[in-house]
Design a protein around this motif. Structure first.
Motif, mmCIF file in Angstrom:
data_model
loop_
_atom_site.group_PDB
_atom_site.id
_atom_site.type_symbol
_atom_site.label_atom_id
_atom_site.label_comp_id
_atom_site.label_asym_id
_atom_site.label_seq_id
_atom_site.Cartn_x
_atom_site.Cartn_y
_atom_site.Cartn_z
ATOM 1 N N LEU A 7 -36.193 -31.392 29.673
ATOM 2 C CA LEU A 7 -35.532 -32.032 28.541
ATOM 3 C C LEU A 7 -34.026 -32.127 28.770
ATOM 4 C CD1 LEU A 7 -35.473 -33.117 25.606
ATOM 5 C CD2 LEU A 7 -35.442 -30.714 24.845
ATOM 6 N N PHE A 8 -33.496 -33.342 28.752
ATOM 7 C CA PHE A 8 -32.055 -33.546 28.853
ATOM 8 C C PHE A 8 -31.356 -33.100 27.563
ATOM 9 C CE2 PHE A 8 -33.062 -36.654 32.225
ATOM 10 C CZ PHE A 8 -32.081 -36.333 33.145
ATOM 11 N N VAL A 9 -30.213 -32.441 27.728
ATOM 12 C CA VAL A 9 -29.366 -32.064 26.600
ATOM 13 C C VAL A 9 -27.918 -32.334 27.004
ATOM 14 C CG1 VAL A 9 -28.778 -30.284 24.916
ATOM 15 C CG2 VAL A 9 -30.973 -30.170 26.122
ATOM 16 N N PRO A 10 -27.168 -33.108 26.220
ATOM 17 C CA PRO A 10 -25.763 -33.323 26.577
ATOM 18 C C PRO A 10 -25.009 -31.995 26.631
ATOM 19 C CG PRO A 10 -26.462 -34.864 24.860
ATOM 20 C CD PRO A 10 -27.558 -33.845 25.005
ATOM 21 N N GLY A 11 -24.260 -31.801 27.701
ATOM 22 C CA GLY A 11 -23.567 -30.534 27.861
ATOM 23 C C GLY A 11 -22.487 -30.291 26.821
ATOM 24 N N ASP A 12 -21.979 -31.355 26.214
ATOM 25 C CA ASP A 12 -20.924 -31.191 25.214
ATOM 26 C C ASP A 12 -21.475 -31.032 23.797
ATOM 27 O OD1 ASP A 12 -21.868 -33.808 25.102
ATOM 28 O OD2 ASP A 12 -19.928 -34.649 24.494
ATOM 29 N N ARG A 13 -22.801 -30.793 23.694
ATOM 30 C CA ARG A 13 -23.414 -30.573 22.380
ATOM 31 C C ARG A 13 -24.091 -29.200 22.339
ATOM 32 N NH1 ARG A 13 -23.907 -35.205 19.323
ATOM 33 N NH2 ARG A 13 -24.188 -33.672 17.660
ATOM 34 N N PRO A 14 -23.319 -28.118 22.434
ATOM 35 C CA PRO A 14 -23.925 -26.782 22.473
ATOM 36 C C PRO A 14 -24.719 -26.433 21.229
ATOM 37 C CG PRO A 14 -21.544 -26.641 22.166
ATOM 38 C CD PRO A 14 -21.845 -28.061 22.528
ATOM 39 N N GLU A 15 -24.429 -27.110 20.121
ATOM 40 C CA GLU A 15 -25.205 -26.850 18.910
ATOM 41 C C GLU A 15 -26.658 -27.301 19.054
ATOM 42 O OE1 GLU A 15 -23.645 -31.069 18.413
ATOM 43 O OE2 GLU A 15 -22.932 -29.173 19.261
ATOM 44 N N ALA A 22 -36.115 -24.185 22.028
ATOM 45 C CA ALA A 22 -37.283 -23.899 21.197
ATOM 46 C C ALA A 22 -38.317 -25.020 21.221
ATOM 47 C CB ALA A 22 -36.839 -23.647 19.752
ATOM 48 N N SER A 23 -38.051 -26.087 21.963
ATOM 49 C CA SER A 23 -38.924 -27.267 21.943
ATOM 50 C C SER A 23 -40.231 -27.064 22.695
ATOM 51 C CB SER A 23 -38.192 -28.464 22.565
ATOM 52 O OG SER A 23 -37.993 -28.250 23.964
ATOM 53 N N GLY A 24 -40.304 -26.043 23.551
ATOM 54 C CA GLY A 24 -41.466 -25.860 24.411
ATOM 55 C C GLY A 24 -41.297 -26.451 25.792
ATOM 56 N N ALA A 25 -40.120 -27.016 26.082
ATOM 57 C CA ALA A 25 -39.872 -27.575 27.410
ATOM 58 C C ALA A 25 -39.869 -26.465 28.455
ATOM 59 C CB ALA A 25 -38.535 -28.312 27.429
ATOM 60 N N ASP A 26 -40.335 -26.809 29.636
ATOM 61 C CA ASP A 26 -40.305 -25.841 30.735
ATOM 62 C C ASP A 26 -38.895 -25.672 31.287
ATOM 63 O OD1 ASP A 26 -43.055 -25.327 30.649
ATOM 64 O OD2 ASP A 26 -43.494 -27.077 31.892
ATOM 65 N N ALA A 27 -38.075 -26.715 31.182
ATOM 66 C CA ALA A 27 -36.693 -26.635 31.660
ATOM 67 C C ALA A 27 -35.824 -27.537 30.805
ATOM 68 C CB ALA A 27 -36.596 -27.057 33.123
ATOM 69 N N LEU A 28 -34.578 -27.121 30.634
ATOM 70 C CA LEU A 28 -33.562 -27.992 30.065
ATOM 71 C C LEU A 28 -32.685 -28.507 31.194
ATOM 72 C CD1 LEU A 28 -32.275 -26.008 26.938
ATOM 73 C CD2 LEU A 28 -34.320 -27.449 27.162
ATOM 74 N N ILE A 29 -32.265 -29.760 31.075
ATOM 75 C CA ILE A 29 -31.265 -30.311 31.990
ATOM 76 C C ILE A 29 -29.983 -30.459 31.194
ATOM 77 C CG2 ILE A 29 -30.627 -32.199 33.514
ATOM 78 C CD1 ILE A 29 -33.586 -32.819 33.881
ATOM 79 N N LEU A 30 -29.086 -29.478 31.331
ATOM 80 C CA LEU A 30 -27.802 -29.512 30.655
ATOM 81 C C LEU A 30 -26.910 -30.491 31.412
ATOM 82 C CD1 LEU A 30 -27.466 -25.646 30.135
ATOM 83 C CD2 LEU A 30 -28.471 -27.342 28.582
ATOM 84 N N ASP A 31 -26.476 -31.525 30.708
ATOM 85 C CA ASP A 31 -25.956 -32.708 31.399
ATOM 86 C C ASP A 31 -24.442 -32.758 31.416
ATOM 87 O OD1 ASP A 31 -26.086 -35.074 32.784
ATOM 88 O OD2 ASP A 31 -26.532 -36.318 31.038
ATOM 89 N N PHE A 32 -23.888 -32.998 32.604
ATOM 90 C CA PHE A 32 -22.473 -33.317 32.766
ATOM 91 C C PHE A 32 -22.264 -34.805 33.017
ATOM 92 C CE2 PHE A 32 -21.330 -28.939 34.837
ATOM 93 C CZ PHE A 32 -21.386 -28.329 33.598
ATOM 94 N N VAL A 48 -21.547 -25.317 28.901
ATOM 95 C CA VAL A 48 -22.667 -24.996 29.795
ATOM 96 C C VAL A 48 -22.387 -23.690 30.534
ATOM 97 C CG1 VAL A 48 -23.894 -25.744 31.864
ATOM 98 C CG2 VAL A 48 -23.435 -27.371 30.016
ATOM 99 N N ALA A 49 -21.158 -23.495 30.975
ATOM 100 C CA ALA A 49 -20.821 -22.244 31.645
ATOM 101 C C ALA A 49 -21.030 -21.062 30.710
ATOM 102 C CB ALA A 49 -19.376 -22.293 32.142
ATOM 103 N N ALA A 50 -20.655 -21.235 29.445
ATOM 104 C CA ALA A 50 -20.855 -20.155 28.483
ATOM 105 C C ALA A 50 -22.341 -19.857 28.303
ATOM 106 C CB ALA A 50 -20.218 -20.528 27.148
#
Length: 286
Positions: A7-15, A22-32, A48-50
């Motif tokens: 699941l892609f997640v924008p890196g600038d949206r930490p919220e 919690a979505s059930g994804a096997d991996a998140l792709i924190l995006d730059f 993302v570093a945090a």
């Protein structure tokens, strides 16, 4: 590594990070990269570093950096220095040569992580797909994209009016599938952009699983359940596979056998063994 859904997640949206986990994804792709505007990239790197510095749950945390030939990648990697992402997603990868360059850059910042190349985003990348099988860099899998390549060559779209890929991009998808299996790594299908069309997504993911993909990327948490279902063997499939393997175990010298009213031979046995192995890996991951 089980990778049914990424699941892609924008890196600038930490919220959004906690909801994505919690979505059930096997991996998140924190995006730059594409999901983050240039002005927001510093904030994305910091967020993302945090997150990578905090305790991990069961969801693997991948990071998509910016392309190697752009002006952002050095800062991306500097922000990840000494951290431990579960994989680095490399956009606009062009075969094993790109992996070698990335590996050198990762080593310079103390990162030891496998790479998930997005392997079809430039014209040159298409001709380098076969080189991943000889790559000396650990791979988390191989995936493709259907948006950057048409933009790179001046095509108006990669899809027909009914959503099917046009022939050039169907070819790119197929070549990625075979390149992943030739390299012995997970074959990850690209995203389904119409995130509200869950019926269409389920049908697309089912076809991808049928074709030999082992997982798929997602752009919205609502897509994860359908993707996981498509790439998880059903009890019916597992039972049928076990009947095939049992039949050949009982007749090891047979070239072909009748199972469930159809003739099966060595390729069917191999398919059954792979499905059982994948089901076992899924069960161990749960």
């Amino acid at each position: 590594m089980r990778l049914r859904s990424l699941l892609f997640v924008p890196g600038d949206r930490p919220e959004r990070f906690a909801k994505a986990e919690a979505s059930g994804a096997d991996a998140l792709i924190l995006d730059f990269e594409d999901a983050v505007a240039a002005a927001a990239k510093p904030a994305a790197r910091a967020a993302v570093a945090a997150r990578l510095g905090e305790p991990r749950g069961s969801v693997r945390l991948f990071v998509r950096i910016n392309p190697l030939d752009g002006g952002f990648v050095a800062d991306d990697l500097a922000a990840l220095r000494g951290l431990a992402p579960d994989a680095i997603v490399l956009p606009k990868a062009e075969g094993a040569a790109s992996l070698t360059e990335l590996a050198q850059r990762l080593a310079a910042v103390g990162i030891a992580a496998p790479v998930l190349p997005i392997a079809t985003e430039t014209p040159a990348a298409i001709f380098a797909l076969g080189s991943y099988a000889q790559a000396e860099v650990p791979l988390a899998g191989l995936t493709w994209g259907a948006e950057d390549l048409p933009a790179a060559i001046g095509a108006t779209t990669s899809r027909e009016d009914d959503g099917r890929y046009t022939p050039p991009y169907e070819m790119a998808r197929s070549l990625t599938l075979f390149a992943a299996h030739a390299a012995g790594v997970a074959a990850i299908d690209t995203v389904y952009p119409a995130f509200r069309d869950l019926d269409g997504l389920a049908a697309y993911a089912a076809r991808a699983a049928r074709d030999g993909f082992t997982g798929m990327m997602a752009i919205h948490p609502a897509q994860v359940a359908a993707i996981n279902a498509a790439f998880t063997p059903t009890e019916t499939q597992i039972a049928a596979a076990r009947r095939i393997t049992a039949a050949f175990a009982a007749a090891p010298d047979a070239g072909a056998l009748q199972v469930d009213g159809r003739m099966v031979d060595a390729p069917h046995l191999k398919q059954a063994q792979r499905l059982i192995a994948r089901a076992g890996a899924d069960a161990a991951a749960d």
